[in-house]
Design a protein around this motif. Structure first.
Motif, PDB file in Angstrom:
ATOM      1  N   LEU A  76       0.853  -1.192   0.000  1.00 50.12           N
ATOM      2  CA  LEU A  76       0.000   0.000   0.000  1.00 50.12           C
ATOM      3  C   LEU A  76       0.884   1.235   0.000  1.00 50.12           C
ATOM      4  O   LEU A  76       1.790   1.352   0.836  1.00 50.12           O
TER       5      LEU A  76
ATOM      6  N   VAL B  94       0.110  12.713  -6.739  1.00 45.71           N
ATOM      7  CA  VAL B  94      -0.510  11.538  -7.370  1.00 45.71           C
ATOM      8  C   VAL B  94       0.460  10.871  -8.346  1.00 45.71           C
ATOM      9  O   VAL B  94       0.625   9.644  -8.353  1.00 45.71           O
TER      10      VAL B  94
ATOM     11  N   ASP C  66       1.864   7.133  -8.021  1.00 50.36           N
ATOM     12  CA  ASP C  66       1.633   6.133  -9.074  1.00 50.36           C
ATOM     13  C   ASP C  66       2.962   5.562  -9.592  1.00 50.36           C
ATOM     14  O   ASP C  66       3.056   4.364  -9.873  1.00 50.36           O
TER      15      ASP C  66
ATOM     16  N   TYR D 278      -0.887  -0.643  -4.573  1.00 50.08           N
ATOM     17  CA  TYR D 278      -1.989   0.296  -4.798  1.00 50.08           C
ATOM     18  C   TYR D 278      -1.637   1.692  -4.308  1.00 50.08           C
ATOM     19  O   TYR D 278      -1.058   1.856  -3.228  1.00 50.08           O
ATOM     20  N   ASN D 279      -2.046   2.686  -5.094  1.00 52.34           N
ATOM     21  CA  ASN D 279      -2.030   4.082  -4.645  1.00 52.34           C
ATOM     22  C   ASN D 279      -3.254   4.278  -3.764  1.00 52.34           C
ATOM     23  O   ASN D 279      -4.391   4.275  -4.238  1.00 52.34           O
ATOM     24  N   CYS D 280      -3.019   4.429  -2.475  1.00 51.22           N
ATOM     25  CA  CYS D 280      -4.109   4.519  -1.496  1.00 51.22           C
ATOM     26  C   CYS D 280      -4.477   5.956  -1.157  1.00 51.22           C
ATOM     27  O   CYS D 280      -5.202   6.198  -0.190  1.00 51.22           O
ATOM     28  N   GLY D 281      -3.982   6.925  -1.945  1.00 50.92           N
ATOM     29  CA  GLY D 281      -4.406   8.298  -1.734  1.00 50.92           C
ATOM     30  C   GLY D 281      -3.362   9.155  -1.038  1.00 50.92           C
ATOM     31  O   GLY D 281      -2.179   8.808  -1.009  1.00 50.92           O
ATOM     32  N   PRO D 282      -3.791  10.285  -0.507  1.00 47.65           N
ATOM     33  CA  PRO D 282      -2.861  11.255   0.074  1.00 47.65           C
ATOM     34  C   PRO D 282      -2.082  10.705   1.277  1.00 47.65           C
ATOM     35  O   PRO D 282      -2.434   9.677   1.861  1.00 47.65           O
TER      36      PRO D 282
ATOM     37  N   HIS E 130      -3.143   8.988   4.711  1.00 46.49           N
ATOM     38  CA  HIS E 130      -3.453   7.564   4.880  1.00 46.49           C
ATOM     39  C   HIS E 130      -2.277   6.773   5.452  1.00 46.49           C
ATOM     40  O   HIS E 130      -2.449   5.626   5.875  1.00 46.49           O
TER      41      HIS E 130
ATOM     42  N   CYS F 179      -2.735   5.172   8.790  1.00 48.15           N
ATOM     43  CA  CYS F 179      -3.296   3.820   8.818  1.00 48.15           C
ATOM     44  C   CYS F 179      -2.266   2.801   8.333  1.00 48.15           C
ATOM     45  O   CYS F 179      -2.036   1.780   8.983  1.00 48.15           O
TER      46      CYS F 179
ATOM     47  N   ALA G 183       0.561   2.104  10.662  1.00 46.23           N
ATOM     48  CA  ALA G 183       0.077   1.461  11.893  1.00 46.23           C
ATOM     49  C   ALA G 183      -0.317   0.007  11.692  1.00 46.23           C
ATOM     50  O   ALA G 183      -0.527  -0.724  12.666  1.00 46.23           O
ATOM     51  N   LEU G 184      -0.427  -0.434  10.441  1.00 43.17           N
ATOM     52  CA  LEU G 184      -0.703  -1.853  10.206  1.00 43.17           C
ATOM     53  C   LEU G 184       0.472  -2.733  10.634  1.00 43.17           C
ATOM     54  O   LEU G 184       0.287  -3.896  11.010  1.00 43.17           O
TER      55      LEU G 184
ATOM     56  N   ILE H  72      -5.301  -7.060  -0.103  1.00 47.44           N
ATOM     57  CA  ILE H  72      -6.598  -6.497  -0.464  1.00 47.44           C
ATOM     58  C   ILE H  72      -7.367  -7.594  -1.175  1.00 47.44           C
ATOM     59  O   ILE H  72      -6.992  -8.020  -2.273  1.00 47.44           O
TER      60      ILE H  72
END
Lengths: 230, 230
Positions: free
Chosen positions: A162, A168, A172, A186-190, A193, A196, A199-200, A222
């Motif tokens: 992730l 962006v 990418d 995956y590009n999970c956004g800004p 995130h 999260c 912290a995984l 995923i």
């Protein structure tokens, strides 16, 4: 094997950096392994090249961190322990303009790998972006894949990667780089995130350490309908 | 089918609450479906029982939220939208002593399901624990399973359920309850981990909405070596 690009891995002499260097070398990507001491990086690079003997791989080369950055075309991976995160970035900041800093660092709590102690910016990725300024594009990625998994070359990397970042296009591009390791990414956004995603890691470490959970070497995937092999 | 236990689902008339009610009913667990209006809950319960016709399932019954709690032996699931999280807990607080509150709520940002807006306590789970005090044990769980997946009865629930809470025994008990849905579920540690687990939901929503990612209905799975079917 000829390489089409060179990446740097700062703090590359640790187990995660070494594992990534080997995996990228096998994927045909030239790795400039960086360390505070260039001699140490060069010695580790030679060890890795011996491990790679008999495989089609690009040789790994060792440098001090600044020279490793200069050798990299675009991507500079940061794989130091959290205790060295800000200090390392402070030292190399002036060499990073125009590069993409891929931040792998998880802010594990001191003495407790089953918890995070996030910096005031919210995550290591956000702290790096704040420290480096907008001339450097920071992407958080590769937090959740263990050094064990990376170094176990007899097995594929069986987790997804992730990535997140405020730019962006840079995010990418990092996703595409990581996919060359044969994983889904995956590009999970800004960058927010990263709070999260980083912290995984202690959550997975916790499961690996749990006496109630019958496995170790956990990773994140995923799931979606129809995913082959899932 | 006879039920061995009754659970309450507050805000159970929404899509997620309905999907969970059906799944628990099929698993042999009696569901007291709660809503602010008991008549509405009773009407939805009858709709669900019609959907369950022909299956071996425990009938779902509808109540107002307070009566639903009173019907539950131990577990009270909270499935309201985030906008109603604190207000609902404020109303029902006096009825929850001795119960385990299973908080499903994700603090999605207003108008943007691709981001969280965490409360000052750090997560909805931690906010609920602070609001309810220590007589009520709060466990965060079931955040990442979509209403679509829950209601698609022709398919198994194909993601794992991550649970966390400050009371180990209560969290383990919720994990065992959730496993009855035929899924893998894990005690991921103290409530602070809800900051990560809750935040996975907008990350999945983002992937589902992305034009670049070729799937929808994404879920999270914990991968480990040798996992069957993974």
């Amino acid at each position: 094997m000829n390489s089409d690009t060179t990446i740097a891995i700062l703090g590359g002499t640790g187990p995660q950096g070494q594992g990534l260097a080997i995996r990228f070398a096998i994927a045909g990507i030239s790795v400039a392994l960086g360390s505070r001491e260039g001699d140490r990086a060069a010695a580790i690079a030679e060890e890795l090249n011996r491990k790679l003997e008999g495989r089609s791989a690009v040789p790994v080369r060792g440098y001090d961190n600044l020279a490793a950055i200069d050798a990299a075309e675009r991507f500079v991976l940061l794989a130091v322990p959290y205790s060295g995160h800000d200090a390392t970035l402070g030292v190399v900041k002036g060499h990073l303009a125009g590069k993409v800093l891929v931040d792998l660092v998880v802010p594990l709590a001191a003495g407790n790998p089953r918890a995070v102690a996030m910096p005031k910016e919210g995550s290591a990725t956000e702290a790096a972006q704040a420290l480096l300024g907008r001339e450097v594009k920071v992407v958080g990625a590769l937090h959740n894949v263990s050094a064990h998994t990376l170094n176990a070359l007899e097995e594929n990397i069986n987790c997804d990667i992730l990535a997140c970042g405020d730019d962006v296009e840079a995010t990418d591009a990092v996703v595409e780089l990581i996919k060359r390791l044969g994983v889904e990414s995956y590009n999970c956004g800004p960058a927010v995130h990263a709070r999260c995603i980083e912290a995984l890691t202690p959550l997975l470490i916790r499961l690996n350490m749990s006496k109630k959970v019958p496995f170790s070497h956990a990773g994140i995937r995923i799931w979606r309908p129809g995913r082959p092999g899932v």
